[in-house]
Design an enzyme around this catalytic site. Sequence first.
Site, PDB file in Angstrom:
ATOM      1  N   LEU A 188      15.704  66.201 -57.634  1.00  0.00           N
ATOM      2  CA  LEU A 188      15.097  65.886 -58.928  1.00  0.00           C
ATOM      3  C   LEU A 188      16.145  66.176 -59.984  1.00  0.00           C
ATOM      4  CD1 LEU A 188      11.571  67.606 -58.651  1.00  0.00           C
ATOM      5  CD2 LEU A 188      12.101  65.177 -58.304  1.00  0.00           C
ATOM      6  N   ASP A 189      16.133  65.408 -61.086  1.00  0.00           N
ATOM      7  CA  ASP A 189      17.029  65.712 -62.198  1.00  0.00           C
ATOM      8  C   ASP A 189      16.783  67.150 -62.660  1.00  0.00           C
ATOM      9  OD1 ASP A 189      17.770  63.061 -62.078  1.00  0.00           O
ATOM     10  OD2 ASP A 189      16.629  62.455 -63.846  1.00  0.00           O
ATOM     11  N   ALA A 190      17.813  67.771 -63.218  1.00  0.00           N
ATOM     12  CA  ALA A 190      17.682  69.165 -63.667  1.00  0.00           C
ATOM     13  C   ALA A 190      16.500  69.341 -64.619  1.00  0.00           C
ATOM     14  CB  ALA A 190      18.975  69.627 -64.333  1.00  0.00           C
TER      15      ALA A 190
END
Length: 309
Positions: free
Chosen positions: A139-141
């Site tokens: 997942l994106d940060a």
Amino acid sequence: MSEQRSLPVPDGLAGERLDAAISRLFGLSRTRAAEMIGSGDVLVDGTAAAKSDRVHAGAWLDVTLPPPPTAPVPVAEPVPGMRVLHEDDDIVVVDKPIGVAAHPTVGWNGPTVLGGLLGSGHRVATSGAAERQGIVHRLDANTSGVMVVAKSEGAYSWLKRAFKERTVEKRYHALVQGHPDPLRGTVDAPIDRHPSGDGRFAVVAGGKPSVTHYDTVEAFRAASLLDIRLETGRTHQIRVHMAALRHPCVGDLLYGADPTLAARLGVTRQWLHAVSLAFEHPGTGEWVAFTSDYPADLDAALTAVRGES
């Protein structure tokens, strides 16, 4: 160790900006090429040049290439706010908070899911590169929600194959600007790095096949809450596809969201949450599903946008 390269500008790059030419010749981002030029690491016919200068065929380039980045190492320390939703001998499922990357990468100095698990005494599979051990998806940060990490080697292989064969059900909720038309649909558009080289991704001809299914759950005056199912799993896929529809995720300033609306709703990142993840369990073969509630910042923004409608 830096590497010295000397070569003429090929005919095919005649007339290009210097930063674009360096980017294409050495496979670097435009940003990195511009930094090298600004640092004096690129000479054209023996003299320094500006990144916007146009190059001509046959001009001689002397380039000092930076050393290849060393692989980052996960820092084993607990991550505040990261919860374990499920754990057994094969997998550990976490609820990832914002500001946490899946694994270490060059340029990221913040906390990671992998480091958080290791720092809390959890075992993960040793398959994969050292900095990505056990990580089968990301997942994106600044995207929160459900993530699964493999603990056993068998689970790692099983889950990698499941994600590749698209048998994993990945569902997200996104608050996007405006009202998509149609209210339910599919975006089938290839994605690759944005030509600008600034870290964004974009719908690009010849990019990797990317398919996003969306359905409107609730419509408000300024935005719509969407239920999204990913068929593929490209970097920034939902954010890119929603922006391509001209309905970017609220708060996603990187992809053209309205900063005024984001400020009004108190959103400081893209309103995007991985609400559920379902797959065949690698140990038992049974279908399992895990869910995550909205974190406080997204819940508050949703309450605010409902109040405006």
